[in-house]
Design a protein around this motif. Structure first.
Motif, PDB file in Angstrom:
ATOM      1  N   ALA A 107      38.674  27.406  34.173  1.00  0.00           N
ATOM      2  CA  ALA A 107      37.705  28.459  34.476  1.00  0.00           C
ATOM      3  C   ALA A 107      36.464  27.888  35.157  1.00  0.00           C
ATOM      4  N   GLU A 108      35.961  26.770  34.663  1.00  0.00           N
ATOM      5  CA  GLU A 108      34.775  26.154  35.278  1.00  0.00           C
ATOM      6  C   GLU A 108      35.068  25.743  36.719  1.00  0.00           C
ATOM      7  N   SER A 109      36.261  25.232  36.962  1.00  0.00           N
ATOM      8  CA  SER A 109      36.648  24.857  38.312  1.00  0.00           C
ATOM      9  C   SER A 109      36.705  26.083  39.221  1.00  0.00           C
ATOM     10  N   LEU A 110      37.279  27.167  38.729  1.00  0.00           N
ATOM     11  CA  LEU A 110      37.345  28.404  39.515  1.00  0.00           C
ATOM     12  C   LEU A 110      35.948  28.960  39.796  1.00  0.00           C
ATOM     13  N   VAL A 111      35.076  28.893  38.824  1.00  0.00           N
ATOM     14  CA  VAL A 111      33.704  29.358  39.022  1.00  0.00           C
ATOM     15  C   VAL A 111      33.025  28.496  40.090  1.00  0.00           C
ATOM     16  N   SER A 112      33.204  27.197  39.991  1.00  0.00           N
ATOM     17  CA  SER A 112      32.594  26.278  40.948  1.00  0.00           C
ATOM     18  C   SER A 112      33.074  26.527  42.374  1.00  0.00           C
ATOM     19  N   SER A 113      34.353  26.798  42.537  1.00  0.00           N
ATOM     20  CA  SER A 113      34.906  26.960  43.883  1.00  0.00           C
ATOM     21  C   SER A 113      34.854  28.391  44.411  1.00  0.00           C
ATOM     22  N   ARG A 114      34.932  29.375  43.536  1.00  0.00           N
ATOM     23  CA  ARG A 114      35.043  30.760  43.993  1.00  0.00           C
ATOM     24  C   ARG A 114      33.846  31.642  43.641  1.00  0.00           C
ATOM     25  N   MET A 156      34.788  47.257  33.475  1.00  0.00           N
ATOM     26  CA  MET A 156      36.194  47.570  33.297  1.00  0.00           C
ATOM     27  C   MET A 156      36.294  48.459  32.060  1.00  0.00           C
ATOM     28  N   SER A 157      36.751  49.666  32.259  1.00  0.00           N
ATOM     29  CA  SER A 157      36.734  50.639  31.179  1.00  0.00           C
ATOM     30  C   SER A 157      37.898  50.499  30.207  1.00  0.00           C
ATOM     31  N   ASP A 158      39.003  49.906  30.636  1.00  0.00           N
ATOM     32  CA  ASP A 158      40.163  49.745  29.770  1.00  0.00           C
ATOM     33  C   ASP A 158      40.310  48.278  29.374  1.00  0.00           C
ATOM     34  N   PRO A 159      39.917  47.930  28.138  1.00  0.00           N
ATOM     35  CA  PRO A 159      39.968  46.531  27.726  1.00  0.00           C
ATOM     36  C   PRO A 159      41.371  45.929  27.780  1.00  0.00           C
ATOM     37  N   SER A 160      42.408  46.752  27.641  1.00  0.00           N
ATOM     38  CA  SER A 160      43.768  46.215  27.670  1.00  0.00           C
ATOM     39  C   SER A 160      44.184  45.794  29.080  1.00  0.00           C
ATOM     40  N   ALA A 161      43.411  46.178  30.090  1.00  0.00           N
ATOM     41  CA  ALA A 161      43.732  45.824  31.472  1.00  0.00           C
ATOM     42  C   ALA A 161      43.644  44.318  31.704  1.00  0.00           C
ATOM     43  N   LEU A 162      42.946  43.604  30.846  1.00  0.00           N
ATOM     44  CA  LEU A 162      42.800  42.151  30.982  1.00  0.00           C
ATOM     45  C   LEU A 162      43.680  41.375  30.017  1.00  0.00           C
ATOM     46  N   ALA A 163      44.501  42.060  29.255  1.00  0.00           N
ATOM     47  CA  ALA A 163      45.332  41.413  28.236  1.00  0.00           C
ATOM     48  C   ALA A 163      46.155  40.281  28.851  1.00  0.00           C
ATOM     49  N   PRO A 164      46.268  39.178  28.150  1.00  0.00           N
ATOM     50  CA  PRO A 164      45.909  38.932  26.763  1.00  0.00           C
ATOM     51  C   PRO A 164      44.461  38.507  26.545  1.00  0.00           C
ATOM     52  N   PHE A 165      43.636  38.505  27.596  1.00  0.00           N
ATOM     53  CA  PHE A 165      42.218  38.204  27.432  1.00  0.00           C
ATOM     54  C   PHE A 165      41.530  39.377  26.764  1.00  0.00           C
ATOM     55  N   HIS A 166      40.491  39.081  26.005  1.00  0.00           N
ATOM     56  CA  HIS A 166      39.723  40.105  25.304  1.00  0.00           C
ATOM     57  C   HIS A 166      38.287  40.034  25.803  1.00  0.00           C
ATOM     58  N   SER A 210      25.176  41.484  25.585  1.00  0.00           N
ATOM     59  CA  SER A 210      25.824  40.258  26.004  1.00  0.00           C
ATOM     60  C   SER A 210      27.322  40.505  25.875  1.00  0.00           C
ATOM     61  N   TYR A 211      28.104  39.758  26.627  1.00  0.00           N
ATOM     62  CA  TYR A 211      29.539  39.983  26.657  1.00  0.00           C
ATOM     63  C   TYR A 211      30.254  38.665  26.464  1.00  0.00           C
ATOM     64  N   CYS A 212      31.450  38.738  25.907  1.00  0.00           N
ATOM     65  CA  CYS A 212      32.216  37.532  25.623  1.00  0.00           C
ATOM     66  C   CYS A 212      33.679  37.767  25.999  1.00  0.00           C
ATOM     67  N   LEU A 213      34.242  36.772  26.680  1.00  0.00           N
ATOM     68  CA  LEU A 213      35.649  36.799  27.061  1.00  0.00           C
ATOM     69  C   LEU A 213      36.372  35.754  26.237  1.00  0.00           C
ATOM     70  N   LEU A 216      35.371  36.709  36.679  1.00  0.00           N
ATOM     71  CA  LEU A 216      36.102  35.544  36.175  1.00  0.00           C
ATOM     72  C   LEU A 216      37.328  35.994  35.392  1.00  0.00           C
ATOM     73  N   ALA A 217      37.190  37.010  34.577  1.00  0.00           N
ATOM     74  CA  ALA A 217      38.312  37.520  33.790  1.00  0.00           C
ATOM     75  C   ALA A 217      39.468  37.958  34.680  1.00  0.00           C
ATOM     76  N   VAL A 218      39.160  38.601  35.793  1.00  0.00           N
ATOM     77  CA  VAL A 218      40.195  39.067  36.713  1.00  0.00           C
ATOM     78  C   VAL A 218      40.919  37.869  37.332  1.00  0.00           C
ATOM     79  N   LEU A 219      40.183  36.835  37.729  1.00  0.00           N
ATOM     80  CA  LEU A 219      40.812  35.621  38.270  1.00  0.00           C
ATOM     81  C   LEU A 219      41.762  34.997  37.250  1.00  0.00           C
ATOM     82  N   LEU A 220      41.283  34.841  36.021  1.00  0.00           N
ATOM     83  CA  LEU A 220      42.094  34.211  34.980  1.00  0.00           C
ATOM     84  C   LEU A 220      43.285  35.079  34.592  1.00  0.00           C
ATOM     85  N   HIS A 221      43.079  36.365  34.503  1.00  0.00           N
ATOM     86  CA  HIS A 221      44.156  37.294  34.161  1.00  0.00           C
ATOM     87  C   HIS A 221      45.261  37.222  35.210  1.00  0.00           C
TER      88      HIS A 221
END
Length: 119
Positions: free
Chosen positions: A54-61, A1-11, A21-24, A91-96
């Motif tokens: 998030a863990e539940s979403l990862v487990s199911s999706r 994802m090239s625009d970090p603000s696209a996931l706001a308020p997530f960073h 390595s990456y961190c959300l 995961l970020a897109v699901l949560l966003h």
């Protein structure tokens, strides 16, 4: 994802060297905007509550990617990291999406696996 603000308020940040390595993140001030949705369903609305969701979403999706995501939240901050940018971005897109759609967030909380999110 090239625009970090696209996931706001997530960073989403890149960390670590020599291997990337990456961190959300989601910070407590932002969590307050939807805390009432968690509280309506007797779920904790802090970093640990978001982590459970998030863990539940990862487990199911995203079950094939569960081992690629590493959770390390605290009460005031939701944190998940990975060397797999695609898994973390998915995961970020699901949560966003849930953050910006109260009905979807409510549905995710209601159907969350109780092993991850106590209600």
């Amino acid at each position: 994802m090239s625009d970090p603000s696209a996931l706001a308020p997530f960073h989403l940040d890149e960390t670590g060297e020599p291997e990337p390595s990456y961190c959300l993140y989601l910070f407590d001030g932002d969590m307050e905007q939807v805390a009432d949705v968690f509280e309506e369903h007797n779920a904790e609305s802090h970093g640990h509550g978001w982590e459970g969701l998030a863990e539940s979403l990862v487990s199911s999706r995203m079950p094939g990617r569960a081992d690629k995501l590493h959770f390390g939240s605290e009460a005031g901050t939701f944190v998940v990291s990975s060397s797999d940018l695609e898994a973390l971005t998915d995961l970020a897109v699901l949560l966003h999406s849930a953050f910006h759609n109260r009905e979807l967030l409510s549905r995710y909380i209601l159907t969350a696996d109780p092993r991850f999110l106590d209600r």
